[in-house]
Design a protein around this motif. Structure first.
Motif, PDB file in Angstrom:
ATOM      1  N   ASN A 267      10.429   6.890  -1.812  1.00  0.00           N
ATOM      2  CA  ASN A 267       9.149   6.168  -1.795  1.00  0.00           C
ATOM      3  C   ASN A 267       7.971   7.104  -2.113  1.00  0.00           C
ATOM      4  N   TYR A 268       7.988   8.356  -1.594  1.00  0.00           N
ATOM      5  CA  TYR A 268       6.923   9.323  -1.955  1.00  0.00           C
ATOM      6  C   TYR A 268       6.934   9.575  -3.454  1.00  0.00           C
ATOM      7  N   TRP A 269       8.114   9.896  -3.951  1.00  0.00           N
ATOM      8  CA  TRP A 269       8.210  10.312  -5.357  1.00  0.00           C
ATOM      9  C   TRP A 269       7.866   9.184  -6.306  1.00  0.00           C
ATOM     10  N   ARG A 270       8.012   7.944  -5.835  1.00  0.00           N
ATOM     11  CA  ARG A 270       7.703   6.798  -6.677  1.00  0.00           C
ATOM     12  C   ARG A 270       6.287   6.278  -6.446  1.00  0.00           C
ATOM     13  N   GLY A 271       5.500   7.044  -5.684  1.00  0.00           N
ATOM     14  CA  GLY A 271       4.080   6.694  -5.537  1.00  0.00           C
ATOM     15  C   GLY A 271       3.826   5.542  -4.579  1.00  0.00           C
ATOM     16  N   GLY A 272       4.752   5.296  -3.637  1.00  0.00           N
ATOM     17  CA  GLY A 272       4.585   4.208  -2.670  1.00  0.00           C
ATOM     18  C   GLY A 272       3.634   4.583  -1.541  1.00  0.00           C
ATOM     19  N   SER A 273       3.167   3.576  -0.818  1.00  0.00           N
ATOM     20  CA  SER A 273       2.281   3.818   0.329  1.00  0.00           C
ATOM     21  C   SER A 273       3.079   4.275   1.540  1.00  0.00           C
ATOM     22  N   PHE A 274       2.431   5.052   2.390  1.00  0.00           N
ATOM     23  CA  PHE A 274       3.054   5.430   3.669  1.00  0.00           C
ATOM     24  C   PHE A 274       1.969   5.863   4.641  1.00  0.00           C
ATOM     25  N   TYR A 275       2.187   5.571   5.901  1.00  0.00           N
ATOM     26  CA  TYR A 275       1.321   6.119   6.935  1.00  0.00           C
ATOM     27  C   TYR A 275       1.846   7.487   7.344  1.00  0.00           C
ATOM     28  N   GLY A 276       0.939   8.432   7.587  1.00  0.00           N
ATOM     29  CA  GLY A 276       1.324   9.751   8.084  1.00  0.00           C
ATOM     30  C   GLY A 276       0.591   9.989   9.394  1.00  0.00           C
ATOM     31  N   LEU A 277       1.345  10.086  10.483  1.00  0.00           N
ATOM     32  CA  LEU A 277       0.731  10.271  11.800  1.00  0.00           C
ATOM     33  C   LEU A 277       1.138  11.619  12.379  1.00  0.00           C
ATOM     34  N   GLY A 278       0.320  12.089  13.341  1.00  0.00           N
ATOM     35  CA  GLY A 278       0.588  13.395  13.946  1.00  0.00           C
ATOM     36  C   GLY A 278      -0.279  14.454  13.279  1.00  0.00           C
ATOM     37  N   PRO A 279      -0.447  15.618  13.942  1.00  0.00           N
ATOM     38  CA  PRO A 279      -1.301  16.672  13.401  1.00  0.00           C
ATOM     39  C   PRO A 279      -0.846  17.108  12.012  1.00  0.00           C
TER      40      PRO A 279
END
Ligand SMILES: C[S@@+](CC[C@H](N)C(=O)[O-])C[C@H]1O[C@@H](n2cnc3c(N)ncnc32)[C@H](O)[C@@H]1O
Ligand code: SF4
Length: 392
Positions: A267-279
Motif C-alpha cells: 500500500n505504501y509503494w502504491r501510493g495508498g493512504s495510511f495513518y501513522g501514529l506514535g512518535p
C-alpha cells in the motif's frame, strides 16, 4: 473533532519508540527506555487511536519500531483492548515487529488472540560475531527459539529481516546466513544492504577508516540473495522483499504480487493512504502528509493535553505527489502498469516522464512495454538512483 468521509482509511502504522539497546547502524527513532515512559506512551497512543478511529477501517495494521515486542503483556493488553473497543481489529493483515530476544510464549499467544497474524523478526545475521558487532541483543539460538515459539502460538506468516554488506561479513558468512534463514521455512524474507546513516556508531567507524565499503562485494551479495531466495521458492516482489506464493485466508490482491507479500508495505509503494501514529510516525491521508514529533516526552505531553502530536503537515502539489508515487512504485518488480498509475495519481507516466523512462531503458535499468514500465534486474539494484529521476 474526528474526520469522517465516505471511504475510511484502510491502513494503520503504529510506531513503538523503544529498544532494549540501540544497534550500531540504526537511525530509526527509538530509545533505550524503562517502565514509566513506556506506560505513558501506551496511554498517549490510546488517546491518539481514539482521535482517528472514526476515520479508520484497517485492512492492514503494522506495529513497527523500535521494538514493539519490548512492550510487556499488560501494555499490549491495554493497546489491543483499546483497539477492540474502537472497532479497529479484524484486519486482513496485522503485523508486529519483534526482536528475537523479546519473544515469549505468553506474548505470542496474546498477540495471536487479538488477531495479529504476521510477525516480522529482526534477525539481521546468523553469525554470532557479526550480531555482536552490530550491537544486537540476541544470539543465533534466540532466533531459532523465537521462531519456534511463534509457530507454536499459531503464526503461519513469518518474516525474517536480514542485512548484507555488513563490515566483516564475507560472502561465505552471508551464504551461510541465507541458507540457514531459508531453511527455517518462513513465509517472507526482507533483506537490506547496510545503509550508513549519519550519527550512528557504524557511520563513525566508517569515517574513522576502520573499514571500507566494498561495492562489488555488496553487488555480488545482492545477486546471491536473489538467486538463493528464488531457488528456495520465494518470489521477489520488491527490491528487498521476497514472499512465498502459498495462500492463507487472505483476500486476493489486485496487484501482481505473491500471496504472502506484505500488503501493508505494498500500500505504501502504491501510493495508498495510511495513518501513522506514535512518535516520529509519518502518515499520508488523502494527499496530506503528516509527521508526528520525534520525541516521546513531547508526544506524550501533547496527547495528554488532548491534541495530536503532529510536528509537520505537507500537502504536496499533485504532480510532485505523482512523482513520489512513481518513484516508490518502481521499487516493486511489477513496476507501474500505466493504467494503474493513472488511476492512482491522475497523471500518465508516458506524458509526464517519457524522457526519464527512455533514459533508464537506454542505461539498461528500465524496460518499457505498451502496458507498463518496470526496472530491470540491474535497475532494481540501483532503484534509489533510478527513482530520483521521477522526483520533481
Ligand atoms: C526498525 S527495524 C525493526 C525490527 C526490530 N527493531 C529489530 O531490529 O529486531 C526494521 C529493519 O530495518 C533494517 N535496518 C535498520 N537499520 C538499517 C540500516 N542502517 N541499514 C540497513 N537495514 C537497516 C533491519 O533489518 C531491521 O530489522
Ligand atoms: S534495528 Fe531494531 S532493535 Fe536495533 S535499534 Fe533499530 S529498531 Fe531498535
Amino acid at each position: 473533532m474526528p474526520v469522517i468521509s465516505e471511504a475510511r482509511v484502510a491502513s494503520l502504522y503504529i510506531h513503538v519508540p523503544f529498544c532494549a539497546q540501540k544497534c550500531a547502524y540504526c537511525a530509526f527513532y527509538s530509545e533505550p527506555s524503562g517502565g514509566d515512559l513506556i506506560n505513558r506512551y501506551v496511554a498517549a497512543l490510546v488517546h491518539e487511536l481514539e482521535m482517528v478511529a472514526d476515520d479508520l477501517k484497517p485492512r492492514t495494521i503494522f506495529f513497527g519500531g523500535g521494538t514493539p515486542s519490548l512492550l510487556n503483556l499488560r501494555q499490549w493488553g491495554q493497546i489491543l483492548s483499546a483497539m477492540e473497543r474502537l472497532h479497529l481489529l479484524g484486519a486482513d493483515e496485522f503485523t508486529v515487529e519483534c526482536n528475537p530476544a523479546t519473544v515469549s510464549p505468553d506474548k505470542a499467544r496474546l498477540l495471536r488472540d487479538f488477531g495479529v497474524n504476521r510477525i516480522s523478526m529482526g534477525v539481521q545475521s546468523l553469525d554470532e560475531a557479526l550480531l555482536e558487532r552490530l550491537g544486537r541483543i540476541h544470539t543465533r539460538q534466540m532466533v531459532f527459539k523465537s521462531f519456534d515459539i511463534l509457530r507454536r502460538a499459531g503464526f503461519d506468516n513469518l518474516n525474517l529481516d536480514l542485512m548484507f554488506a555488513i563490515p566483516g561479513q564475507t560472502m561465505e558468512i552471508w551464504r551461510d546466513t541465507l541458507n540457514e534463514a531459508v531453511a527455517m521455512q518462513g513465509e517472507h524474507l526482507s533483506s537490506y544492504e547496510v545503509i550508513y546513516e549519519d550519527d550512528t556508531p557504524l557511520f563513525a567507524r566508517l569515517q574513522a577508516g576502520e573499514f571500507a565499503v566494498d561495492e562489488d562485494l555488496a553487488c555480488a551479495m545482492y545477486e546471491e540473495l536473489v538467486e538463493r531466495a528464488t531457488a528456495a521458492g520465494f518470489r521477489q516482489y520488491e527490491v528487498a522483499n521476497f514472499a512465498r506464493e502459498k495462500s492463507l485466508n487472505l483476500q486476493p490482491s489486485a496487484f501482481n504480487i505473491p500471496a504472502l507479500a506484505c500488503r501493508h508495505n505494498v500500500n505504501y509503494w502504491r501510493g495508498g493512504s495510511f495513518y501513522g501514529l506514535g512518535p516520529s510516525a509519518t502518515g499520508y491521508v488523502r494527499g496530506l502528509r503528516t509527521k508526528n514529533r520525534s520525541n516521546t516526552q513531547l508526544y506524550c505531553e501533547q496527547l495528554e493535553k488532548g491534541e495530536r502530536a503532529i510536528e509537520s503537515r505537507e500537502e504536496l502539489p499533485p504532480l510532485k505527489r505523482a512523482g513520489e508515487t512513481a518513484a516508490f512504485g518502481l521499487r516493486m518488480t511489477a513496476g507501474w502498469p500505466f493504467e494503474e498509475f493513472q488511476r492512482t495519481t491522475h497523471f500518465d507516466l508516458r506524458d509526464e516522464w517519457p524522457a526519464e523512462m527512455k533514459e533508464l531503458a537506454e542505461r539498461g535499468w528500465g524496460k518499457i512495454s505498451p502496458q507498463d514500465f518496470q526496472l530491470t534486474k540491474t535497475g532494481l539494484r540501483f532503484a534509489d538512483s533510478a527513482a530520483e529521476l521521477f522526483l520533481r
